[in-house]
Design an enzyme around this catalytic site. Structure first.
Site, PDB file in Angstrom:
ATOM      1  N   CYS A  83       3.466 -17.378 -24.401  1.00  0.00           N
ATOM      2  CA  CYS A  83       3.170 -16.077 -24.300  1.00  0.00           C
ATOM      3  C   CYS A  83       4.039 -15.223 -23.688  1.00  0.00           C
ATOM      4  O   CYS A  83       4.170 -15.557 -22.285  1.00  0.00           O
ATOM      5  CB  CYS A  83       1.817 -15.829 -23.918  1.00  0.00           C
TER       6      CYS A  83
ATOM      7  N   ALA B 159       1.649 -16.386 -37.476  1.00  0.00           N
ATOM      8  CA  ALA B 159       0.817 -15.423 -36.831  1.00  0.00           C
ATOM      9  C   ALA B 159       0.848 -14.202 -37.658  1.00  0.00           C
ATOM     10  O   ALA B 159      -0.245 -13.883 -38.257  1.00  0.00           O
ATOM     11  CB  ALA B 159       1.442 -15.473 -35.338  1.00  0.00           C
TER      12      ALA B 159
ATOM     13  N   VAL C 131      -4.395 -13.741 -29.565  1.00  0.00           N
ATOM     14  CA  VAL C 131      -5.415 -13.179 -29.095  1.00  0.00           C
ATOM     15  C   VAL C 131      -6.099 -11.948 -29.688  1.00  0.00           C
ATOM     16  O   VAL C 131      -5.766 -11.083 -30.485  1.00  0.00           O
ATOM     17  CB  VAL C 131      -4.538 -12.501 -27.857  1.00  0.00           C
TER      18      VAL C 131
ATOM     19  N   LYS D 284       2.515 -25.221 -26.774  1.00  0.00           N
ATOM     20  CA  LYS D 284       3.014 -24.342 -27.510  1.00  0.00           C
ATOM     21  C   LYS D 284       4.323 -23.630 -26.583  1.00  0.00           C
ATOM     22  O   LYS D 284       3.898 -23.118 -25.716  1.00  0.00           O
ATOM     23  CB  LYS D 284       2.505 -23.179 -28.334  1.00  0.00           C
TER      24      LYS D 284
END
Length: 460
Positions: free
Chosen positions: A100, A224, A19, A139
């Site tokens: 998330c 990430a 994000v 995911k």
């Protein structure tokens, strides 16, 4: 496997969907440093369907930005199908975010907070896999129960998922409680399903990536946080932070993005340098920067500060700079950020909570300060300093009362006095967003319209 090899090119080095971080400019930078597959940031399916501007910005891409997977979050099969149909011509696959763990995902009922709603997830995955021409991927995060994690992965595979990414942490492992990702869960899922599997978690360097593939037998590895702190992670290099920073800023000139994205990337690239107490003023300047010129000026200044050490013209002594003693590499080189173990954080939190009850705050006059007020004062202290012009302006007072005047007020008044003046004298103030004339004209228009309607009604 055909999708993995023929469409995606069998990538092993993958940049995660992030994000406000995996935007086009950053994806292109990462591809230049060895990334073979990239994801868009997580996109909200409902907003994507309704807002053309959001959709256009989210799908920004170019010929070099391939292969690309678009990721959506949501909790309604029809809405997500509509979003996927709008995006299918711009990507190689559509990914469903089921991992998330943040509070915003809990409030929106998406991400990892759907992991127990298997009927809903089956509906979403099967609906998209049947209705979209590109493959559907997912995911996820693991459950604490290994058997449940395996059943979860198999359920998604049977529903139509063509590729699965497993983050080896539970949804509770986040922030200071992140801890270590469990690769044994990833390996167990790899042995239980037939579709390609990507592993996510614990990738701090190229050696971690190679070890993960060897231990888990996954097809690819996703990074990430490691990618954000060192975009050259997939090349096994640690360049000086100003090199990727300047390349990134050049890409932003071509493919613009919000300044908040740029600021966030620079904070991570220069994290270890800006953590040095002597560089606190530069950290504050970066927090207040709002233009590309400001960002480039700060990056150039940081380069001039450390390039003499990097080129060996001067000797760097880590003991002279507080906060760099424990770093393996010099602070100006791109390198991963290492969090403290969760146990250490929990112990510190317990001590702080105990001391908080005993602590008594007082101001300069000896008057007690409430915990709520103290929390506000701390928040203000953490804010970046304002530019000198605004700082000096904020000390000026309204000419009609004792309140501070508005920094953009045309009449040098506080908001209340400006509002009174505008309504009394029929004026506008763009600084305070008071548009009296416009509002009065609209009021007169609607008043006249109502009068005409009433007249027609009476005639009828």
């Amino acid at each position: 496997m055909n999708f993995w090899k023929e469409t995606l090119g069998a990538p092993t080095k993958i940049v995660a969907p992030m994000v406000d971080a995996s935007e086009l400019a950053w994806r292109l930078l990462s591809r230049g440093y060895g990334a073979q597959l990239c994801y868009t940031p997580m996109l909200h399916s409902s907003i994507f369907c309704k807002d053309p501007k959001y959709r256009k910005e989210a799908l920004a891409s170019c010929a070099e930005d391939k292969p690309l997977i678009v990721q959506f979050c949501g909790n309604d099969a029809k809405t997500m199908l509509e979003a996927a149909l709008l995006a299918e011509d711009y990507c190689c696959a559509i990914d469903i975010n089921l991992g998330c763990p943040q509070a915003i995902a809990k409030r929106g009922n998406y991400g990892a907070f759907l992991e127990d709603k298997w009927n809903l997830l089956q509906d979403i995955v099967s609906t998209l896999s049947k209705g979209v021409k590109v493959p559907i991927t997912c995911k996820i995060r693991i459950f604490a129960d290994l058997d449940k994690t395996i059943r979860y992965a198999k359920m998604l595979e049977s529903a139509g998922c063509s590729m699965l990414t497993v983050h080896g942490r539970t949804k509770e492992q986040k922030g200071p409680l992140t801890g270590i990702a469990d690769w044994s869960y990833v390996k167990a899922v790899r042995n239980a399903i037939k579709i390609p599997l990507i592993s996510n978690g614990n990738i701090q360097c190229i050696q971690d990536l190679n070890r993960c593939i060897e231990e888990t037998q996954v097809q690819g590895v996703m990074s990430a946080e490691g990618n954000l702190y060192n975009p050259a992670i997939f090349l096994g290099e640690n360049p000086p932070a100003w090199e990727p920073a300047l390349k990134y800023l050049d890409l932003v000139d071509i493919y613009p993005c919000p300044t908040s994205f740029v600021r966030g990337h620079l904070f991570k690239l220069f994290h270890h340098v800006l953590a040095i107490p002597n560089n606190n003023n530069l950290r504050i300047q970066l927090g207040a920067a709002n233009t590309m010129g400001d960002f480039k000026k700060i990056v150039t200044h940081l380069r001039e500060m450390y390039i003499c050490y990097h080129e060996g013209r001067e000797k760097w002594d880590p003991m002279t700079e507080e906060g760099t003693e424990n770093l393996i590499l010099p602070p100006w080189l791109c390198q991963s950020y290492m969090r403290s173990p969760p146990e250490e954080h929990l112990q510190k939190t317990a001590v702080d909570n105990c001391n908080e009850h005993k602590r008594h705050y007082e101001d300069s006059d000896g008057n007690p300060i409430s915990r709520k007020r103290m929390k506000k004062l701390r928040r203000i202290a953490r804010r970046p300093e304002k530019p000198e012009m605004l700082a000096s302006r904020s000390l000026e007072r309204c000419s009609l009362c004792a309140n501070p005047l508005g920094s953009k007020c045309e009449y040098k008044l506080c908001k209340k006095c400006c509002k009174d003046k505008c309504f009394t004298e029929n004026l506008d103030c763009e600084g305070h967003r008071i548009l009296v004339k416009t509002r009065r004209e609209m009021a007169q228009y609607f008043s006249k319209k109502r009068s005409d309607t009433d007249a027609v009604t009476c005639v009828s």
